[in-house]
Design a protein around this motif. Structure first.
Motif, PDB file in Angstrom:
ATOM      1  N   TYR A 104       1.069  -1.247   0.233  1.00 33.09           N
ATOM      2  CA  TYR A 104       0.052   0.349   0.049  1.00 33.09           C
ATOM      3  C   TYR A 104       1.217   1.161  -0.296  1.00 33.09           C
ATOM      4  O   TYR A 104       0.815   2.321  -0.800  1.00 33.09           O
ATOM      5  N   THR A 115      -6.858   4.398  -4.924  1.00 36.24           N
ATOM      6  CA  THR A 115      -7.178   2.756  -4.284  1.00 36.24           C
ATOM      7  C   THR A 115      -6.252   1.861  -4.974  1.00 36.24           C
ATOM      8  O   THR A 115      -5.231   1.690  -5.870  1.00 36.24           O
ATOM      9  N   VAL A 117      -5.091  -1.674  -5.282  1.00 37.11           N
ATOM     10  CA  VAL A 117      -5.494  -3.506  -5.988  1.00 37.11           C
ATOM     11  C   VAL A 117      -4.901  -5.087  -5.972  1.00 37.11           C
ATOM     12  O   VAL A 117      -3.349  -3.818  -7.553  1.00 37.11           O
ATOM     13  N   THR A 119      -3.028  -8.607  -7.103  1.00 38.75           N
ATOM     14  CA  THR A 119      -3.699 -10.758  -6.692  1.00 38.75           C
ATOM     15  C   THR A 119      -2.904 -10.650  -6.139  1.00 38.75           C
ATOM     16  O   THR A 119      -2.001 -10.646  -4.927  1.00 38.75           O
ATOM     17  N   VAL A 155      -8.966  -5.214   4.207  1.00 39.65           N
ATOM     18  CA  VAL A 155      -9.550  -4.882   3.020  1.00 39.65           C
ATOM     19  C   VAL A 155     -10.665  -5.493   1.769  1.00 39.65           C
ATOM     20  O   VAL A 155     -11.749  -5.858   3.187  1.00 39.65           O
ATOM     21  N   ARG A 156     -10.810  -5.619   0.694  1.00 39.15           N
ATOM     22  CA  ARG A 156     -12.110  -6.684   0.459  1.00 39.15           C
ATOM     23  C   ARG A 156     -11.286  -7.408  -1.122  1.00 39.15           C
ATOM     24  O   ARG A 156     -10.260  -7.075  -1.427  1.00 39.15           O
ATOM     25  N   GLN A 158     -11.662  -9.856  -4.129  1.00 35.41           N
ATOM     26  CA  GLN A 158     -12.845 -10.489  -5.145  1.00 35.41           C
ATOM     27  C   GLN A 158     -12.289 -12.124  -5.309  1.00 35.41           C
ATOM     28  O   GLN A 158     -11.104 -11.794  -6.335  1.00 35.41           O
ATOM     29  N   GLN A 170      -8.066 -10.833  -6.965  1.00 35.52           N
ATOM     30  CA  GLN A 170      -8.214  -9.450  -5.946  1.00 35.52           C
ATOM     31  C   GLN A 170      -8.057  -8.810  -4.952  1.00 35.52           C
ATOM     32  O   GLN A 170      -9.257  -9.661  -4.013  1.00 35.52           O
ATOM     33  N   GLU A 172      -8.094  -5.207  -2.733  1.00 35.85           N
ATOM     34  CA  GLU A 172      -8.019  -4.321  -2.357  1.00 35.85           C
ATOM     35  C   GLU A 172      -7.241  -3.517  -1.294  1.00 35.85           C
ATOM     36  O   GLU A 172      -8.087  -4.408  -0.220  1.00 35.85           O
TER      37      GLU A 172
END
Length: 211
Positions: A104, A115, A117, A119, A155-156, A158, A170, A172
Motif C-alpha cells: 500500500y 485505490t 488493488v 492479486t 481489505v476487500r 474478489q 484480487q 483491495e
C-alpha cells in the motif's frame, strides 16, 4: 425485551436510535465503517451526524473514533496499553499485514493512486521477497487470513470463480490497514522487518502476538 434507551442520549431522535445502535455494533464488531454505498453509506452518514456522541461513548473504552480526510471512513483507534479490546495477530497474520502495508505504501508513494488493488500472486511474491527465510503460507491459510482481514474491514477480496486461479483473485488494500500498524515511514517498517528476517528458517504458522 430491549433495554431502555440511555438517558444521556435522550436528545437523539427516535428514528435514529435503532440505526445508531446498529452503527455502534458495526464499529465494535469490525473496527471501521466504510461508507461507500448502500446501507454502509447510511451508517457512515449517521456516525458523522453523531460523531461527538459516539466519541464520548467510546472514550471510557479507551477507543478513539478517527475519520479519514479523503474517503468516507470512520475507524476505531485504541489507546496503546490502555484498551482491552485490542486485537492480536498471530505470526502469520502479522507477516501478511506487514507485507500489505508495504504494498500500500509503495503504491501510494510511487503512483499516488486512490485505490490499491493487487492479486494474491502479487502478495505471495512480496511475502517471498520480504521474508525469504520463512515458509510462505499455503493457499488455505492465506484464504483464511484474508477472510479475517476482510471481516475487520482492512481489505476487500474478489475471489476468482475458478478454484484453479486462486492466485488471480484480487485484493483491495483499504486505507484502514495502515492505521493498524501506523509506521511513520518505510524506514520504520524496515526496522520491524529485520526482526523477522533474523529469526532464520522456519514456518510462519507459529502463534505470536503483533508488536
Amino acid at each position: 425485551m430491549p433495554l431502555p434507551w440511555p438517558r444521556f442520549w435522550e436528545h437523539v431522535r427516535e428514528e435514529d436510535r435503532a440505526p445508531l445502535s446498529d452503527t455502534l455494533t458495526e464499529l465494535l464488531a469490525h473496527g471501521a465503517l466504510i461508507g461507500d454505498a448502500g446501507r454502509d453509506r447510511e451508517s457512515y452518514l449517521l456516525a458523522r451526524e453523531y460523531q461527538r456522541e459516539i466519541s464520548d461513548y467510546l472514550a471510557p473504552l479507551n477507543l478513539e473514533l478517527v475519520g479519514d480526510p479523503d474517503r468516507p471512513i470512520f475507524q476505531l483507534r485504541p489507546a496503546p496499553g490502555d484498551c482491552g479490546l485490542v486485537a492480536r495477530f498471530n505470526k502469520a497474520e502479522t507477516l501478511l499485514v506487514l507485507a500489505l502495508w508495504r504494498i500500500y505504501h509503495d503504491a501510494r508513494m510511487e503512483q499516488a493512486v486512490a485505490t490499491v488493488v493487487v492479486t494474491i500472486n502479487d502478495i505471495w511474491r512480496r511475502l517471498g521477497i520480504y521474508f525469504e527465510k520463512l515458509e510462505l503460507p499455503k493457499e488455505a491459510q492465506l484464504r483464511e487470513m484474508l477472510a479475517m482481514l476482510r471481516r475487520r474491514r482492512l481489505v476487500r477480496v474478489q475471489w476468482d470463480e475458478d478454484p484453479n486461479r486462486f492466485g488471480e483473485s484480487q485484493v483491495e488494500i483499504l486505507p484502514t490497514l495502515p492505521r493498524v500498524i501506523p509506521f511513520e515511514n518505510a524506514a520504520a517498517w524496515e526496522q520491524q522487518i529485520v526482526l523477522y528476517q533474523q529469526v532464520g528458517e522456519g514456518s510462519a504458522e507459529n502463534s505470536e502476538p503483533m508488536p
